[in-house]
Motif scaffolding. Structure first.
Motif, PDB file in Angstrom:
ATOM      1  N   GLU A 425      40.335  46.154  41.679  1.00 38.80           N
ATOM      2  CA  GLU A 425      40.146  45.004  42.545  1.00 38.80           C
ATOM      3  C   GLU A 425      40.292  43.700  41.772  1.00 38.80           C
ATOM      4  O   GLU A 425      40.338  43.678  40.546  1.00 38.80           O
ATOM      5  CB  GLU A 425      38.756  45.082  43.200  1.00 38.80           C
ATOM      6  N   SER A 426      40.357  42.614  42.524  1.00 37.93           N
ATOM      7  CA  SER A 426      40.489  41.291  41.927  1.00 37.93           C
ATOM      8  C   SER A 426      39.225  40.936  41.152  1.00 37.93           C
ATOM      9  O   SER A 426      38.153  41.520  41.355  1.00 37.93           O
ATOM     10  CB  SER A 426      40.729  40.242  43.013  1.00 37.93           C
ATOM     11  N   TRP A 427      39.357  39.946  40.278  1.00 38.28           N
ATOM     12  CA  TRP A 427      38.227  39.496  39.476  1.00 38.28           C
ATOM     13  C   TRP A 427      37.078  39.066  40.376  1.00 38.28           C
ATOM     14  O   TRP A 427      35.914  39.384  40.116  1.00 38.28           O
ATOM     15  CB  TRP A 427      38.669  38.333  38.589  1.00 38.28           C
TER      16      TRP A 427
END
Length: 711
Positions: A425-427
C-alpha cells in the motif's frame, strides 16, 4: 496410477504387477523409462516412491490416494500451461471473485538443492553440508509433511524454499513453478509462510488483527469492502467465526484470550488472506495438544483440497494427525530418504528391509529409523546412508537424479513479479493503519498509563520536597547551587525515564515488526514514525504534571513565559532520551535484558558532560565531542539561561567571597556559552539531535534487516 486394490499401475501399460512378496514393482526397464528417463530395472522387492514433475493437475483423487504419479519428461516445454495460470495470477482481481486466480494450480519443485556452511579457519571449523543434492516436487492440492530427526535439515530446507536462508550459508538450488525456474525471492510473491512461533498483539481482537492484515497485505486493487468480505470468508474457513470479537490474548502481557489452537489457526488465517496458491508452515502443531493439533491439520487438509499447495515441517505427529497428510518427505542427514504418498511409505521401508511393527505409529517409526542414536552413532550413520543411497538409486533408475534442472521462463518470471507489484500500500495508508493500531494498543494498556502517571507524580513530589523553595530562599550561593542541582536532576531523571520507556517496549515488539516487514506490510520508516507520534500525547500529559509540580515547588521564576519554556525544554529532553532508547533498542534487538543493560552506557556519558558534574572548561580534549552530542548539556544550558539571564542578583561591593552580581555571572561560572547562545539556539540544537539520534536508530535497524542479522 493405482488400481482398485491400491496397486501401482504402470501408466505405459496400464498393468499392475507385484513381487513375490506382494510389493508393487515395475515389470521392466521400458516401463521405468516411460516414467521419465533412462532407467535400469528396479531392484527386486523395492517400491518406487518417486515424485513427478509433470504438468499441473488438480485431481483430488490423486491427492488423497497413495498412487504414484508419473515422473516428468526430461524434455523442457515452453510452459504454455504455466503462462496461462500465471496470466490469471496477474489479472485484475477486482473483476473476479475474492478468492481470485491465486488459488490456481501451482506445482512446486526443487532441484539439486545443496546448502553448506563454509569453512571457518579462525574458529577451526571445517565446511559442513546441511542439505545434500535433493530433488522433489509437490503438486497443487497436496498437503506435504516434511519430517526427519533433529539435525536432518528440515528447518534449513524450509528456510531455503521461503527465501530466508542465513547469508553465511552457501546455497546451490533451482526452484521451479510448473516446471519453470524462478528465483526464491519471486516464490515469496505468490506464497505465504506460517512460522512456528505465533506472534500477535494480545490487546487486539481477532477481527481487528485480520482487518489490519487485509488492509496492508491484500492486492491493492481490491476495494475495502472486498477485503473485509475476504476476512469474513477466512474466519469461516478456519473456524474462527465464534471468536471474531475476542481478544487474541498474551500470557506475558497478562491478557486472557483465545486458545492455543485458535491462535495457530489465526496464524494461518493471517497468511491465507491474500489467497496464496503456495503455503509453507513450520511446525504448525508445535505446543498444541492432540485435539488442537488434529483440528489445525484438518483445516490444512481442507485448504489443500481447495487447490493450494501446502508444505509443512512437522515433528513426530500423533497417528491421527499424520493420517491427514497425503504426501510425505523424509529427510535424514540432509538427504532424501523418501518422497511420495504417505500411504506408500510403510511398504517402501518394508521393501528395503525396515518393517514398521504392527500397531506402531508410522511417523514415530520413520523418525527412529532415520535418527542418529548418540550411543550408536556410527551404526546409525551407516543405516541412514544405506537408506538415502537406496532412494538416490531409485531416482537414478527413474532418470530424475541426473535430469537437467528446469529452464527459466521470462514470461513466468515477469508474471510473478508483476503480481508482487500489485501488493504494497501507499505510504499514507501504511501510516494511517499502523498509526491507528499503535494508538489503539496504547489506549488498551491502561495499567501502563496509570503506572506512568503515578510514577511521574511520585518522583516529582520527591524532587519537589528535596529542592523545596530552593529558587527563592537562602543566600545567593545557596540559590545558585540549588537551582542548578534541581535543573540537572529534572533533566537526568527525565532522560532515564524516557529511554527506559522505549527499551522496555520496542524490543518486545521487534519480532512482530520483523515478521510484518518480511511480509512487506509496511516500511520501517512508517513503523518508527508511528512509534514517535504515538508517544507524544502521553509524554505531553506526563511532562505537564511533572513540570507543574517541580517548577513551583522549587520556587523558580514566577514569570509565566519562563515556566512554559521550562515545560517545552522538559518535553524536548524526553524526546531526545527516547531517541537514545531507540538506538539502544536497535542494537539490542529483541533482548530486553541487554537493552536495559545498555541504557546506562547510553545515558551516563551524556550526563557527565551536561555542565554540572564537570565544568565544561575542564572537559578533556578527547571528550569534547561528547559535549556537542549531549542533549543533556543543551537542555541544562537552556534551562539555566531561562532562569538566570538578565537577572540582577546582588551588590558585590566589598564582597570577600564568590559573588554573582547578575544572571550572566552565574552562567559564566558553569562555563555555559552566555555570549552567543540563546534559548532558541538550544531548542534548535535539541530538535536536530533528536532527529539525528532517530536517524541513527533507523540506520542501524535497516542495516540489520539488509544483512539478515537475526535478532
Amino acid at each position: 496410477m493405482a488400481d482398485p486394490d491400491g496397486n501401482l499401475r504402470s501408466r505405459a501399460t496400464g498393468k499392475s504387477t507385484r513381487s513375490e512378496t506382494g510389493k508393487v514393482l515395475f515389470e521392466n526397464p521400458a516401463v521405468a523409462a516411460a516414467e521419465g528417463g533412462d532407467a535400469g530395472p528396479a531392484e527386486p522387492g523395492v517400491v518406487l516412491p518417486i515424485w513427478s514433475s509433470g504438468s499441473a493437475g488438480t485431481d483430488k483423487q490423486t491427492a488423497q490416494s497413495p498412487e504414484q504419479p508419473a515422473a516428468p519428461s526430461p524434455d523442457h516445454t515452453d510452459g504454455v500451461e504455466s503462462v496461462r495460470i500465471l496470466d490469471r495470477l496477474t489479472s485484475r482481481q477486482s473483476q473476479m471473485s475474492i478468492r481470485g486466480a491465486i488459488t490456481g494450480d501451482v506445482n512446486f519443485s526443487w532441484h539439486h538443492v545443496t546448502v553448506e556452511i563454509p569453512e571457518q579457519p579462525k574458529k577451526n571449523l571445517p565446511a559442513k553440508t546441511i542439505i545434500n543434492d535433493i530433488n522433489g516436487e509437490v503438486k497443487a492440492g497436496s498437503l506435504l509433511a516434511i519430517m526427519g530427526a533433529s539435525g536432518a535439515g528440515k528447518t534449513t530446507f524450509l528456510n531455503l524454499l521461503t527465501d530466508r536462508t542465513a547469508s553465511v550459508l552457501h546455497v546451490n538450488a533451482t526452484l521451479a513453478i510448473n516446471n519453470n525456474t524462478v528465483q526464491a525471492a519471486d516464490i515469496r510473491k505468490i506464497s505465504s509462510y506460517v512460522q512456528q512461533q505465533d506472534l500477535f498483539f494480545g490487546n487486539l481482537t481477532v477481527i481487528e488483527h485480520l482487518r489490519i492484515q487485509a488492509l496492508l497485505r491484500m492486492n491493492k486493487k481490491l476495494s475495502t469492502e472486498e477485503r473485509l468480505e475476504r476476512v469474513r470468508e477466512v474466519l469461516e474457513e478456519l473456524g474462527l467465526a465464534k471468536v471474531t470479537n475476542s481478544f487474541i490474548g498474551s500470557v506475558s502481557g497478562g491478557v486472557r484470550g483465545i486458545s492455543g489452537g485458535e491462535q495457530k489457526r489465526l496464524a494461518f488465517a493471517t497468511e491465507v488472506l491474500a489467497d496464496p496458491p503456495l503455503l509453507f508452515a513450520d511446525e504448525p502443531t508445535s505446543g498444541l495438544d492432540s485435539f488442537a493439533a488434529q483440528s489445525v491439520v484438518q483445516h490444512l487438509r481442507g485448504m489443500a483440497e481447495s487447490g493450494r499447495t501446502i508444505l509443512c515441517t512437522i515433528h513426530q505427529p500423533p497417528s491421527e494427525v499424520f493420517s491427514k497428510f497425503d504426501q510425505l518427505l523424509l529427510l535424514a542427514e540432509g538427504r532424501t530418504a523418501y518422497l511420495g504418498p504417505r500411504g506408500g511409505a510403510v511398504s517402501y521401508f518394508s521393501s528395503i528391509g525396515y518393517s514398521c511393527p504392527s500397531g506402531f505409529n508410522p511417523a514415530d517409526f520413520y523418525i527412529y529409523t532415520l535418527a542418529v542414536v548418540p550411543t550408536e552413532r556410527e551404526a546409525s550413520k551407516e543405516r541412514i546412508k544405506a537408506i538415502t543411497d537406496k532412494y538416490v538409486d531409485i531416482e537414478k533408475q527413474q532418470g530424475i537424479h541426473n535430469r537437467p534442472a528446469p529452464k527459466p521462463s521470462a514470461r513466468i518470471t515477469k508474471a510473478v513479479r508483476e503480481l508482487g507489484h500489485e501488493h504494497g500500500e501507499s505510504w499514507w495508508t501504511q501510516f494511517r493503519v499502523i498509526g491507528k493500531r499503535t494508538f489503539l494498543l496504547t489506549r488498551r494498556n491502561p495499567i501502563l498509563i496509570q503506572v506512568n502517571i503515578g510514577t511521574t507524580i511520585m518522583t516529582s513530589l520527591v524532587m519537589g520536597l528535596v529542592f523545596l523553595g530552593i529558587g527563592s530562599e537562602g543566600n545567593i550561593q545557596q540559590r545558585v547551587q540549588g537551582v542548578a542541582g534541581s535543573m540537572f536532576f529534572v533533566i537526568a531523571l527525565t532522560a532515564f525515564t524516557g529511554a527506559g520507556n522505549i527499551v522496555q517496549t520496542v524490543p518486545v515488539e521487534r519480532p512482530i515488526f520483523l515478521r510484518e516487514y518480511e511480509n512487506r506490510m509496511y516500511s520501517p520508516y512508517v513503523y518508527f514514525l508511528c512509534k514517535y507520534v504515538s508517544t507524544l500525547p502521553l509524554n505531553i500529559l506526563l511532562q505537564l504534571l511533572a513540570s507543574v509540580i517541580t517548577y513551583f515547588m522549587f520556587g523558580l521564576s514566577s514569570i509565566a513565559a519562563r515556566y512554559f519554556i521550562f515545560y517545552a525544554l522538559v518535553n524536548l529532553t524526553v524526546i531526545n532520551s527516547e531517541s537514545i532508547g531507540y538506538i539502544i533498542s536497535a542494537v539490542a534487538g529483541d533482548n530486553v535484558a541487554v537493552a536495559f543493560a545498555l541504557t546506562p552506557i547510553g545515558i551516563v556519558p551524556l550526563m557527565l558532560f551536561a555542565g554540572l558534574l564537570l565544568n565544561l572548561d575542564s572537559t578533556p580534549p578527547y571528550f569534547i565531542w561528547l559535549e556537542f552530542i549531549s542533549f543533556m548539556r543543551w537542555g541544562f544550558e537552556a534551562a539555566m539561561i531561562n532562569e538566570w539571564r538578565n537577572d540582577t542578583l546582588e551588590n558585590c561591593t566589598g564582597a570577600v567571597q564568590v559573588c554573582f552580581p547578575n544572571g550572566a555571572a552565574v552562567l559564566r561560572s558553569y562555563a555555559l556559552d552566555t555570549e552567543t547562545s540563546t534559548i532558541g539556539d538550544n531548542v534548535g540544537i535539541l530538535i536536530g539531535l533528536a532527529v539525528g539520534y532517530r536517524l541513527i536508530a533507523l540506520a542501524i535497524t535497516m542495516i540489520t534487516l539488509r544483512v539478515g542479522v537475526k535478532r
